[in-house]
Structures are given as C-alpha cells and as structure tokens.
Design a protein around this motif. Structure first.
Motif, short mmCIF file in Angstrom:
data_model
loop_
_atom_site.label_atom_id
_atom_site.label_comp_id
_atom_site.label_asym_id
_atom_site.label_seq_id
_atom_site.Cartn_x
_atom_site.Cartn_y
_atom_site.Cartn_z
N LEU A 243 -40.29 32.17 20.49
CA LEU A 243 -41.58 31.78 20.19
C LEU A 243 -41.65 31.48 18.61
O LEU A 243 -40.79 32.15 17.68
N GLU B 146 -38.98 36.08 22.60
CA GLU B 146 -40.13 36.52 23.25
C GLU B 146 -40.28 38.06 23.63
O GLU B 146 -41.41 38.77 23.64
N GLU C 41 -43.11 40.62 23.23
CA GLU C 41 -44.01 41.31 24.37
C GLU C 41 -44.18 42.72 24.20
O GLU C 41 -45.33 43.22 24.72
N LEU D 97 -51.16 35.77 19.97
CA LEU D 97 -50.38 35.03 20.78
C LEU D 97 -51.21 33.76 21.04
O LEU D 97 -52.44 33.89 21.51
N GLU E 11 -50.55 30.16 22.75
CA GLU E 11 -49.48 29.48 23.37
C GLU E 11 -47.98 29.92 22.94
O GLU E 11 -47.85 31.21 23.09
#
Lengths: 883, 224
Positions: free
Chosen positions: A488, A516, A520, A540, A542
């Motif tokens: 990301l 990612e 998370e 976040l 997208e």
C-alpha cells in the motif's frame, strides 16, 4: 564463439588497459582464454576485482573484429542477465567508457519491465549486439512469437550475481530458459559472475554442465570486529539501542559507513536512534526497499557524490554496483549467515589490496554468540552452503506454457531440456507429464476441462502450442516468479495532526510502500515509524495509507514486527551450538555473557554437543517448557505448532508458544516435567500432525497462492486489468480449501508443500533437528526460569499485539522480575561459580541491581504482568483459538 | 444465532443459511454453482470441485435441519451456461435435493432461468408472512426484505489480528444473506453499496469457525 580466433587479447585492448595505467588481471585473462576456447566459465571473484569487465571482454573482443555496426545486419551477440534491473542500466553505462575509448562500434541496449513496448518491439525486430536484461524479460522473449530467430545468433550469455539467482525460483525459470535457448543457439558459451560461495562446483554445474571455474585473486582478508561495549547487553530484542553510541563513534571515524540491518523495521529504528545521538549533524541517510524509488535514487546519488557519512540500509544494498567510497560496514544484529556477512563486508573498500573493515554490533546476548561465530567463520573462510535447490513444479508449469506460446515443442524435447538443467536434473518423466497435463487441462482427476485446454498437441506433428492467441497473451502478462506482498502507498498529508482520526482533505505526498499485513493490524491513531519519521495512521483510502506527522512523540506506538527477515543459517547455528559447550571459548566473550553462561551452568545445564536441552519450570501459575534447538525462528514456529497439538492430546492444556531464533517456549496450565519427551519429539510429528495443521495454516495458503500464480492457475493480470492482492488471496484461499478436500495429491499442492518445507515453514529443518535430537534429549525440571530461558520468555511480551498501550513499560516489568528470578537472588546463595573472583562478585552485585530495577518498575506500575498472561499476542494453541 | 426480523424469529446458521423455524424453511443465497468451470472457459483452470463442495455443504445443512422448504435466493448458478456444464453426478445430486423438499429458485442476475429438469419452482420473488425474499436488495427502505446478491463480509480486529469472514447483515428490518457457494468471495459490509440499504448501519452476524458471532456496526472495519 569464433573458435578459430586467437586466444590472445588484441593489441587495441592491451593498449587500452595500459593507457589507463592498468594491467590485465590474471583472472580476466584466464576467463578470456577459456571462453575463446569455447568453454563456459564461472568467475568467482570478490567485489572490486574487475569482474564485470572480465565478463564482457570476450564479447568486446569478438565484436571488435566485426565491421562497424552500421554495415552489418542486426544479430544478438551477447545476452547479459542480472537479477536487478537497476544493474542493467549501470553496467550499460560502465561499458560505454571502454567501448568509446577503443573506438568500438557497437549497439548496446537494456530491456527491463520499464522499457516502453515500442522499444521492446523494435528490439525483437532489430536486436542489438549486446542486450542487458533480467530473467523475467528472457522468459517473456521465449514466450514471444518466433523466439528462435531472435536467439539463434547468440554467442555469449553472461549471468551476473549468479549466486543470488541460482537458489531461487527466478533461477529455476532462468535455467529452463537457458536450456531452451541452447536448442536454438548450440554454439553459445555461458559466463557466470559470482561472489565467493561455499559450493562453487554446484554453481558451475548450474551455469552449464561443462563450465570451468576461474578464480579471481582473493583480496586482503577483511578485518571484522565484534563490538565490545560497556553498556548492558539486553537479554532479547533487536533494537541495539545500547550500542548506538558506540556505532555512532565508529561512523564518526569512518569516511562513509554502511549500516546494515536485517529488516525494514530495524532500519527505521536504527535511523531514528542514530539521529537521536547525532550531535555533530553527520549526514546519515536511510535506504530500504519500501521507500519511494526517487527517494532511494537521491540517497544513492548522494552516496556516489560523497555527500553522506552513513547510510542505514537493508539487503537492498547487498547486491550491485558501488555507490560510493565505503570504508566501513556495520552490521546491526547478527548477520544470520556467514555468506551474507561476507557479501556485506565486500561493500566496503573496493580496492583489493586494502582490507575491508566491518563491525558487528550484537543487539542481545545470544547474538553476541552468533556474531562471534560469524566472525570466526569469516576469518577461516568458511561459508554456509545454500544447498542445491530442487526446481519448483510451478516454475516448470510456467515454462511449459511459455514454451507453448513461443515455438511449438515436442514433450520429449522439452523434457530433455528440463533434465539438462541443474534444478530439474532429477525431474521424473511422470512428474513432467503431470505438470504438462496441469498446464493443458488443470490436471484434475475429474477431467471436465478437456474442452478448455490452454495448450494442445498437434496430432500430426506431435508439437504442443497455445490453443488460442488469447491464452498466449494472458500468459505473457503473467510471466515471472516474483510475487510481492501486497503493498500500500504511504502518503503523508501536510500540516499537523489534530489528535485522533481526522481524515485529511487530500492524501499528500507519497513516502513509499508498506506491506498490507502491517497496516491490517493498525487502528486509526496508532503511530509507527516509516521513512525516518514517526507517522500517525489516519485511515485507508483505497490503496493509500493516510498519515500525518506525529508531532511531539518520541516513541512509535507500534514497534513493527520483531522477527528477523532471515533465519539463522544451519551452518552458523551449528557453530553457535559448538561455541556454547566449549568453555575455553567462553573466556573470549564479554564478561556479561560469560556470567550469563556460567549461571546457566549452575542453575540448569549447558547442553552437550548435539544434545537438545529441554527445561521445564513453573512461573506465575503457568508451566513452561523451553527447548533450545538454535534452528531459526521459522523452524521453531513450525515445531511450536506441532508440539502444542501433541501436548493438547496429552491433556497438558497448552495455551500458546513463542519462538525465537534460538529457542522455543510452550506454556500451559499443567506441569510438563513428566512428559515422555522422546515420544513428544518423535519425528513422526511430521506426519499426521503436520498434515492436520497445514490444512488450516494461513502460511500454507499463502504459499499455495504463490504457486498457483506462478503456475498460471490464478492470474495476476488479465488483459486490461490487474487483480489486487486481496482479491487474489481471497479466492486462492477458497480454491486451496476445495482442492485440498477433493484432490489432496494435486501437483500444485505438492509444489506448495515443497515450497513450505524449504520456505517459511522450514519443515526440512525441523526434520533435521528432530533427527539430530533423537536419543539425545536432555531434560531438566527446574524450580524457576533459567538464564537461557529469559530471552525467549521476553519475546512473549514482545509479540504482543499493537493497540495495547505502553508496550515498552510492560516489557520492562516483565523483564525486571524475570531477570530477578533467574539470576538476581543468586547473590544470597552460598553457591558461587568457582572461576569467579572478587571482581565478578561485584558484577553479580550489579546484576542484583537489575532485580532492584525490576522491582522498582513493578511498584511503579503497581502490577506485574505474567508472561503467559491473557494479553499475550503470541499464537494460541489451535483448540483455544477456536474458542 | 436467533434474531428478529420485522417481528419474525429467524436463526442465522453457522453454515451461512437462514432458518425460519415456524415454516421449517431454509434459505440459502448465491450458491454460484459452476463458478469454477466458468473460469475454465476463460482459460483459468481452477479446480472443478466447487459445485460438489457447495452441494455437500447444502446436503449437510439440510440433513441437520430437515426443512420442508428450501429457498435458493438467486445466483444459484454462476452464469447462464452453468447448468449445461454441470457434471452428470453433480446434476443428479442437485435433482435429488430439489425432489426431496419444496424447492424454490429465486431469479438472480447471473441465472435468470433455471432449467426445469433440475426441479424446483422459479419465482422472481416470494413473500412469506412479513418477509419478502428477493435476490437483489431494493434501494431505500424495504421492511421485511431478505436478499442476497452483495455477498456481505465483515472484518473485525483485535490485538493486532484481523478476521474477515462471511456474514449476515441486518438492521432488524431487513437482511442481506452471506453467499453460500464454495468459491464466492465477499464484499466488505463497510462498502458504500450497503450504505443505502442500511442507512443506520447494520449488525454483522459473522459465520466462522462453526459458530455465528455478532459484531456491532462500530466494530466493523473497512478492508485494508
């Protein structure tokens, strides 16, 4: 190669060397002569030995005898393959000088994923004399139409950093691609360029069956020191905070230092800490794979200009061209393998006649042992072998599809090519046919997909080809074995954060990329280190991670993951074990470490050579079993999973476990001292228990997903769209479950299992450790935690989840009373290590101070955390997890 | 897990099915049979076992609850060509199920028509007392609607770990069912598609690990 040409260097070349004040080095001449005689050769030379020039000499000489480029047809003469696309550009630039100065008329071009399609197309129609490219582009060229025409004129193939490619899946694909090219250009020779390796013969065989080894002169022996500090060495963790002052002092004495760390998180942390003590405002920069490319380039250029004094970096600077005049390499934490250490040391001082200087800075007590072992190995010239790699069936599948998209093949011929390569030398025909069938129809027992074949065999010619143009197009978009973790973009919004989770009006500039899985685990408001700054996670949008600068904070809340990226090599592990029971070797260790080992010998035992020590002890209403295989975190984690399953069956109610690089700790409600350890550690746990665990293992699912992508079962990219990692992961998990239930022997499941065995489950190493320990278990039931156990017990707290505040304070609590229990109150006992005199006694008193610190902290917070307590984020046993 | 929908007692089952005890009626949604083979047609040869995996799960929940009536809430097949691609033994199993109980196919956007040979009765939508069963949820308020189509999934996190699993989504007035099929992915409940269906937010009844776990709207996380 033109074998009739004389094996002496033409005058123009000799003159060019002389003009630069150089003489042709013996290994450059030797390699040239070998290649001119038509033999493939592996050049093993340390960095700075003129390796790249040596590799290109035969090509340059050969091409110099040809008419100028404008007067001859386009034909590919030399292929240069590098694992890094940045390297292709650098090498091309470095070739310019000799080519220009000798007045050679050559076409030299690069081709990577960044090369525009129009240029790639032109390259296929009008090949350059020398093409510098990557393994992925090579696979793509083979899967293009009419590959034979493109490759048939190749005379020389140079593979750079071959030691880094050969033991990987990219290496599998490259080996198969080379075998395919050999069919079209039987005349070509191969040149491998490698750093020093433990098993040169195996690497030469990988390059070509007939390859000879040419060695460059060894440089001056490196000077490697293990940092000896007056500061207290921590029991566990990888922060290295205690040595930062010493490291900074070393940087100050050097011109340009590379500070290597093992993980990105460590890089961020070390960078922060160095700046904290940077009273002289030295130019210290940060370089790791997650940073934005432009940012990395900036650092590289500043290095090359000599503007920097130190760069904190990860393995991103392990390979490749030198960017500056590095005269000191610092390794923060243990190097995890002797070969990696040698490679990193080689980054310093590229003049062969001067020794490279390196400083190893252990970050905890076990790492002191590991660093010493690594230093001794380097001074003996001993390296860890990568072992030979069995080629993956997923890569075989990708190659079969690629071949079918390029020039149609007969199964017999392609099998013959495969077994001519080192990774697939032992591939059976049955395995090959199964894989071929998988490419064609999916390879399922339920053969409903006959109609949807991806490749078909012409009944007359018996040649296989892609069934449709679409199938070929789809394959070409999915070439390669590099599956990256879903990343990301980290964006920094301007201005300051107003407290919590306020979403900024616009995302802001891109700092780089982050995995990612890390994001998370964050909740909005959490702070973490990235690109040298403490950032506050906002949310976040997208694929953007929105952040703001966390002003006024000195500690990120989320310490990022503690684990090292590389597991301790088998070779170094054996040396650490050997060092442990060699009491003479102890004397060379820092006092603090000696003392620790001595008290371990008193309180528990030091394991005999090759014996596996198992300690059991109670602590705070729970019971612990700690063992010390020294086989790396991955193997220990797998062992932990399997042991908890078994302990559960023995009704020991295991609650969880935690693995470190050196040890494994399992805890539960019941005492474990009465367990039949021979039965518990029996090798048969790698049967049903492993199988049952794999069924639900997320790691296994990820491994499967990667195999499925490489093999082409799941596609990363369709024409016109690309699946995000999340979409791929989710459907791959479902596919894994269904396939495992209905066809457990499917080729891809086997491929995934083979990967897991070697990869992050390290099953092969667990097997080796169980075998080693058979009949050699030393169990000792203790009334309390032992000194050896302290580091892994501290990891229990460290693996604690983010979102829980004040992680550091909690850790200090745990650390404090654990240490007091293990060592501190020894002072009150009559037993004293015999070899310790008055001075050491004073030290023990000092150690008592540690206990006092712990007690003080305990009072301050008013509570003592117990390490197996409910807030531990370490893995729970499967039964508990299900709740 | 028992819950009330427009005054009707319903039970969310861990398999991802809804149980109406009063009618002895079982509701499943989005079976997406023959999804695997639909990918194969396009050149991705993913395992062809999804249909039988879905049928096995369906047989198991039917054996457990012994319904008189089964409603398949649309998108029972992944595409129009699905029934034709079905393996003979799978087709037999499906026919066995539709013959045993009162079987109702609700039309879906993927499968506007189900061949008569497979048994069961086809409806665009169906009303049972206070509840209306249709495939695609209607925009705006819609009391008593039970729909599918969106494949709701919930993500929750605690202690640095996150779980993402299929879920029922409900605000007590209407419900969106989880997808039942073996290869059906999910759409995060925080996606804007759910906002117009549940303007006040929805509770997630997460079906995972053999149980149903409720999660309040404010505990639900968007996908990372």
């Amino acid at each position: 190669m033109d074998k009739r040409a004389p094996a002496t260097l033409p005058e123009a070349f000799e003159a060019w060397f002389a003009g630069r004040g150089w003489s042709v080095r013996p290994h450059q001449r030797a390699l040239f002569e070998r290649v001119r005689s038509g033999a493939s050769a592996l050049l093993i030379a340390p960095t700075g030995g003129g390796k790249t020039l040596a590799g290109f000499l035969p090509s340059l000489v050969d091409l110099s005898a040809r008419p100028p480029a404008v007067n001859r047809p386009h034909a590919l003469h030399t292929l240069y393959i590098s694992p890094l696309k940045a390297l292709t550009a650098d090498v091309a630039r470095n070739l310019e000088t000799p080519v220009r100065e000798m007045g050679l008329s050559l076409r030299i071009e690069t081709r990577t994923g960044d090369t525009p399609p129009s240029k790639r197309q032109r390259q296929r129609a009008f090949p350059p004399d020398i093409l510098l490219t990557t393994p992925e582009q090579l696979c793509l060229l083979i899967a293009s139409e009419h590959p034979r025409a493109f490759f048939q004129d190749v005379r020389i193939i140079i593979i750079d950093e071959i030691h880094a490619l050969a033991p990987t899946k990219r290496g599998d694909l490259l080996a198969l691609a080379l075998a395919r090219i050999a069919r079209w250009s039987e005349e070509h020779v191969r040149i491998g360029l490698s750093a020093t390796v433990a098993e040169p013969l195996a690497l030469a065989r990988w390059l070509a069956p007939d390859a000879v080894i040419v060695r460059g002169a060894a440089g001056a022996a490196p000077v490697v020191d293990v940092l000896d500090t007056d500061a207290r060495i921590p029991w566990s963790g990888h922060t290295g905070r205690h040595v930062m002052g010493d490291v900074y002092a070393a940087i100050k004495r050097a011109r340009l230092a590379l500070v290597f760390v093992n993980t990105r998180a460590q890089a961020e942390m070390t960078f922060q800490e160095l700046w904290r003590v940077n009273d002289d405002n030295l130019a210290i920069a940060l370089h790791h794979g997650s940073l934005d490319v432009a940012q990395r380039k900036k650092v590289e250029n500043a290095m090359a200009r000599g503007d920097l004094r130190a760069v904190v970096c990860t393995s991103t600077l392990d390979l490749g061209i030198d960017w500056g005049d590095v005269d000191l390499v610092v390794q923060m934490g243990a190097p995890k393998g002797a070969s990696r250490l040698v490679q990193r040391i080689g980054r310093a001082n590229h003049r062969l006649d001067e020794p490279s200087r390196a400083l190893l800075a252990p970050t905890n007590r076990f790492e002191v042992l590991e660093c010493r072992a690594a230093r001794d190995a380097v001074s003996e010239g001993a390296l860890d072998g990568a072992g030979s790699r069995l080629g993956g069936l997923d890569c075989m599948a990708q190659h079969i599809m690629g071949a079918a998209c390029g020039e149609p093949f007969s199964a017999d011929a392609l099998y013959e090519e495969a077994v001519s390569t080192a990774p697939y030398a032992d591939l059976s025909r049955a395995q090959f046919d199964q894989t071929l069938n998988m490419v064609a129809t999916g390879g399922y027992a339920l053969s409903t997909y006959d109609r949807y074949r991806r490749i078909i065999e012409d009944p007359k010619t018996k040649l296989w080809r892609a069934r449709t143009k679409d199938a070929a197009r789809q394959h070409r978009m999915n070439v390669g074995a590099i599956i990256e973790a879903e990343m990301l973009d980290v964006r920094l919004a301007p201005g300051r954060a107003k407290g919590g989770a306020e979403t900024p009006a616009y995302a802001g500039r891109r700092l780089g990329q982050i995995e990612e899985w890390f994001i998370e685990g964050l909740t909005p408001g959490d702070t973490f280190l990235f690109a040298g700054e403490i950032l506050r996670f906002i949310g976040l949008r997208e694929t953007d991670v929105l952040t703001v600068r966390a002003k006024g904070e000195t500690e990120p809340r989320i310490p990022s993951y503690a684990g090292g990226k590389f597991p301790l090599s088998t070779f170094l592990a054996a040396r650490v074990r050997a060092m442990l029971h060699d009491r003479d070797a102890w004397k060379r260790l820092p006092d603090q470490v000696q003392e620790w080992l001595t008290i371990q010998a008193l309180r528990s035992v030091i394991p005999e050579p090759d014996h596996l020590l198992i300690e059991t002890f109670p602590r705070a209403n729970k019971h612990y079993m700690v063992c010390y295989p020294f086989d790396g975190r991955l193997a220990h984690q797998t062992l932990g999973m399997l042991l908890t399953r078994r302990l559960e069956r023995l009704r020991k109610q295991p609650l969880g476990f935690v693995a470190s690089e050196y040890a494994l700790s399992v805890w539960g409600f019941e005492p474990m001292g009465d367990v039949d350890f021979a039965a518990l550690f029996d090798e048969d746990m790698l049967g049903d228990d492993l199988d049952a665990w794999l069924a639900e293992s997320a790691l296994m699912k990820r491994t499967f997903r990667n195999c499925a992508i490489i093999a082409g079962m799941i596609e990363r990219r369709y024409p016109g769209q690309e699946k995000t990692g999340r979409q791929v992961t989710f459907s791959a998990d479902l596919i894994y479950d269904v396939l495992r239930a209905h066809e457990p022997d499917h080729v891809l499941l086997k491929a995934a299992f083979a990967d897991a065995s070697e990869g992050f489950l390290d099953i092969s190493r667990v097997g080796a450790l169980l075998k080693r320990a058979r009949g050699k278990l030393t169990h000792i039931d203790l009334p309390r935690v032992s000194p050896f156990a302290v580091p892994v017990m501290l990891e229990i707290g460290r693996e604690t989840a983010p979102g829980v505040g004040a992680v550091e304070a909690v850790l200090s609590d745990v650390a404090g009373d654990l240490i007091a229990d293990a060592m501190g109150d020894l002072m009150g006992q009559p037993v004293r290590p015999k070899q310790q005199g008055g001075e050491d006694e004073a030290r023990l008193d000092h150690r008592g101070g540690d206990g006092a610190v712990g007690a003080r902290l305990g009072v301050r917070t008013g509570q003592r955390r117990n390490p197996g307590g409910e807030r531990s984020g370490a893995r729970k046993s499967p039964r508990r997890r299900r709740g | 897990m028992e819950t009330e929908l427009c005054g009707v007692r319903v039970r969310a089952e861990p398999e991802g099915a809804l149980w109406l005890a009063a009618e002895r009626c079982l509701v499943v949604s989005d079976l997406h049979l023959e999804k695997g083979s639909s990918f194969a047609v396009r050149g991705q040869l993913i395992p062809p076992y999804d249909t039988r995996a879905t049928l096995s799960a369906l047989e198991a929940v039917i054996a457990r609850l012994r319904p008189d009536c089964v409603i398949s809430l649309g998108d029972s097949f992944h595409d129009v060509g699905g029934p034709a691609r079905m393996a003979a033994d799978d087709r037999e199993r499906l026919c066995g199920l539709t013959a045993r109980v009162d079987w109702i196919w609700i039309e879906g956007n993927h499968d506007p028509e189900i061949p008569r040979a497979l048994g069961g009765a086809m409806h665009a939508d169906l009303t049972l007392g206070a509840l209306t069963f249709r495939h695609e949820p209607l925009a705006g308020a819609c009391e008593g609607e039970v729909a599918g189509h969106l494949h709701p999934c919930a993500k929750v996190a605690s202690r640095g770990r996150s779980v993402r699993a299929r879920c029922f989504a409900t605000d007590g007035r209407r419900m969106v069912m989880p997808a039942f099929g073996a290869y059906t992915g999910g759409l995060n409940l925080r996606d804007s598609a759910f906002a117009e269906i549940f303007p006040q937010g929805a509770v997630a009844l997460i079906a995972a690990q053999g149980r149903v776990w409720p999660a309040a709207a404010e505990r639900l996380l968007p996908d990372g």
